[in-house]
Design a protein around this motif. Structure first.
Motif, short mmCIF file in Angstrom:
data_model
loop_
_atom_site.label_atom_id
_atom_site.label_comp_id
_atom_site.label_asym_id
_atom_site.label_seq_id
_atom_site.Cartn_x
_atom_site.Cartn_y
_atom_site.Cartn_z
N ASP A 296 -105.41 -98.36 -11.56
CA ASP A 296 -105.55 -97.19 -10.68
C ASP A 296 -104.66 -96.06 -11.20
N SER A 297 -104.83 -94.88 -10.62
CA SER A 297 -103.94 -93.76 -10.91
C SER A 297 -102.76 -93.78 -9.94
N SER A 298 -101.62 -93.37 -10.44
CA SER A 298 -100.41 -93.23 -9.61
C SER A 298 -100.09 -91.76 -9.51
N VAL A 299 -99.72 -91.32 -8.31
CA VAL A 299 -99.27 -89.94 -8.14
C VAL A 299 -97.92 -89.96 -7.45
N ILE A 300 -96.92 -89.44 -8.12
CA ILE A 300 -95.57 -89.37 -7.58
C ILE A 300 -95.27 -87.91 -7.29
N ASN A 301 -94.85 -87.63 -6.07
CA ASN A 301 -94.62 -86.26 -5.64
C ASN A 301 -93.14 -85.95 -5.48
N CYS A 302 -92.85 -84.66 -5.58
CA CYS A 302 -91.46 -84.21 -5.52
C CYS A 302 -91.45 -82.79 -4.96
N THR A 303 -90.49 -82.48 -4.12
CA THR A 303 -90.28 -81.10 -3.70
C THR A 303 -88.87 -80.68 -4.06
N TYR A 304 -88.73 -79.43 -4.40
CA TYR A 304 -87.43 -78.91 -4.78
C TYR A 304 -87.19 -77.61 -4.03
N THR A 305 -85.96 -77.13 -4.04
CA THR A 305 -85.65 -75.98 -3.20
C THR A 305 -85.30 -74.72 -3.99
N ASP A 306 -84.91 -74.87 -5.27
CA ASP A 306 -84.41 -73.71 -5.99
C ASP A 306 -85.54 -72.99 -6.72
N SER A 307 -85.90 -71.83 -6.23
CA SER A 307 -87.02 -71.09 -6.82
C SER A 307 -86.69 -70.53 -8.19
N SER A 308 -85.41 -70.56 -8.57
CA SER A 308 -85.04 -70.02 -9.88
C SER A 308 -85.01 -71.09 -10.96
N SER A 309 -85.49 -72.29 -10.63
CA SER A 309 -85.51 -73.37 -11.63
C SER A 309 -86.31 -72.94 -12.84
N THR A 310 -85.77 -73.24 -14.01
CA THR A 310 -86.46 -72.88 -15.25
C THR A 310 -87.28 -74.03 -15.80
N TYR A 311 -86.73 -75.24 -15.73
CA TYR A 311 -87.43 -76.42 -16.18
C TYR A 311 -87.46 -77.45 -15.06
N LEU A 312 -88.55 -78.20 -15.04
CA LEU A 312 -88.65 -79.34 -14.12
C LEU A 312 -89.01 -80.56 -14.94
N TYR A 313 -88.42 -81.69 -14.59
CA TYR A 313 -88.51 -82.87 -15.45
C TYR A 313 -88.95 -84.10 -14.67
N TRP A 314 -89.51 -85.02 -15.41
CA TRP A 314 -89.70 -86.38 -14.93
C TRP A 314 -89.01 -87.32 -15.91
N TYR A 315 -88.06 -88.09 -15.37
CA TYR A 315 -87.38 -89.11 -16.14
C TYR A 315 -87.84 -90.48 -15.67
N LYS A 316 -87.84 -91.44 -16.58
CA LYS A 316 -88.21 -92.81 -16.27
C LYS A 316 -87.01 -93.72 -16.53
N GLN A 317 -86.76 -94.63 -15.57
CA GLN A 317 -85.68 -95.59 -15.74
C GLN A 317 -86.24 -96.99 -15.60
N GLU A 318 -86.21 -97.75 -16.68
CA GLU A 318 -86.63 -99.14 -16.64
C GLU A 318 -85.45 -100.02 -16.23
N PRO A 319 -85.72 -101.23 -15.74
CA PRO A 319 -84.63 -102.08 -15.24
C PRO A 319 -83.52 -102.27 -16.26
N GLY A 320 -82.29 -102.06 -15.80
CA GLY A 320 -81.13 -102.29 -16.66
C GLY A 320 -80.93 -101.27 -17.75
N ALA A 321 -81.62 -100.15 -17.68
CA ALA A 321 -81.54 -99.16 -18.76
C ALA A 321 -81.18 -97.80 -18.20
N GLY A 322 -80.85 -96.89 -19.10
CA GLY A 322 -80.59 -95.52 -18.70
C GLY A 322 -81.89 -94.76 -18.50
N LEU A 323 -81.76 -93.51 -18.08
CA LEU A 323 -82.94 -92.67 -17.87
C LEU A 323 -83.41 -92.12 -19.22
N GLN A 324 -84.73 -92.02 -19.34
CA GLN A 324 -85.31 -91.39 -20.52
C GLN A 324 -86.28 -90.32 -20.07
N LEU A 325 -86.26 -89.19 -20.75
CA LEU A 325 -87.17 -88.12 -20.40
C LEU A 325 -88.60 -88.55 -20.67
#
Lengths: 114, 112
Positions: B16-45
């Motif tokens: 199936d398709s997965s959809v993950i949603n996010c809301t943010y508050t700062d309208s001056s944001s220049t970049y928006l990111y999605w990072y993934k963290q697998e078990p026992g590991a750090g975040l990766q872009l």
């Protein structure tokens, strides 16, 4: 490529003990950061450094100190550990200058304070 | 405030398709990111989008940005068990990482 390396990966402390977490990066990045990750709270910035010999406070700096004596290393110290400092700690780095802001993370250090 | 909010859990069936949603508050944001963290590991872009874009597609990943509503979404097509991880939404107002604000993370469970 090692990237960002954190030591130790696990540590158990008693309340009041001190310890230092070491972060090393081999990418010649200017900026380095320490975050803590707690369930349901995402990542919170503790301290950061924009270059060798400089440090600055992040969102949750109390109870922690940092040093950046060499460009490639960023140390996080706990002088008197408290149970509230039980967390997973992540070091990260970014290059200086214009870039996408991508953070390069280490694998984390899990600290338990009893 | 500088809040980035996202739901904590999502469960989907493999394929199936997965959809993950996010809301943010700062309208001056220049970049928006999605990072993934697998078990026992750090975040990766995983992917990022510049604030002047509405959509970005990268293989199975589609990022949609609605600046008016300050809403960011990540769609993963043909979700696989290997996609099980925590996904963090983040916003940045500049290129220094100290300007990056993270959400609490959405834990994606993929059922075989």
């Amino acid at each position: 490529n090692a990237g960002v390396t954190q030591t130790p990966k696990f540590r158990v402390l008693k309340t009041g003990q001190s310890m230092t977490l070491l972060c090393a990066q081999d990418m010649n990045h200017e900026y380095m950061y320490w975050y803590r990750q707690d369930p349901g709270m995402g990542l919170r910035l503790i301290h950061y450094s924009v270059g060798e010999g400089t440090t600055a406070k992040g969102e949750v700096p109390d109870g922690y100190n940092v040093s950046r004596l060499k460009k490639q290393n960023f140390l996080l110290g706990l002088e008197s550990a408290a149970p509230s400092q039980t967390s997973v700690y992540f070091c990260a780095s970014t290059p200086g200058g214009p870039n996408t802001g991508e953070l390069f993370f280490g694998e984390g250090s899990r600290l338990t304070v009893l | 405030g500088e809040d980035v909010e996202q739901s904590l859990f999502l469960s989907v069936r493999e394929g199936d398709s997965s959809v993950i949603n996010c809301t943010y508050t700062d309208s001056s944001s220049t970049y928006l990111y999605w990072y993934k963290q697998e078990p026992g590991a750090g975040l990766q872009l995983l992917t990022y989008i510049f604030s002047n874009m509405d959509m970005k597609q990268d293989q199975r990943l589609t990022v949609l940005l609605n600046k008016k509503d300050k809403h960011l979404s990540l769609r993963i097509a043909d979700t696989q068990t290997g996609d099980s991880a925590i996904y963090f939404c983040a916003e940045s107002r500049g290129t220094g990482g100290f300007k990056t604000i993270f959400g609490a993370g959405t834990r994606l469970f993929v059922k075989a």
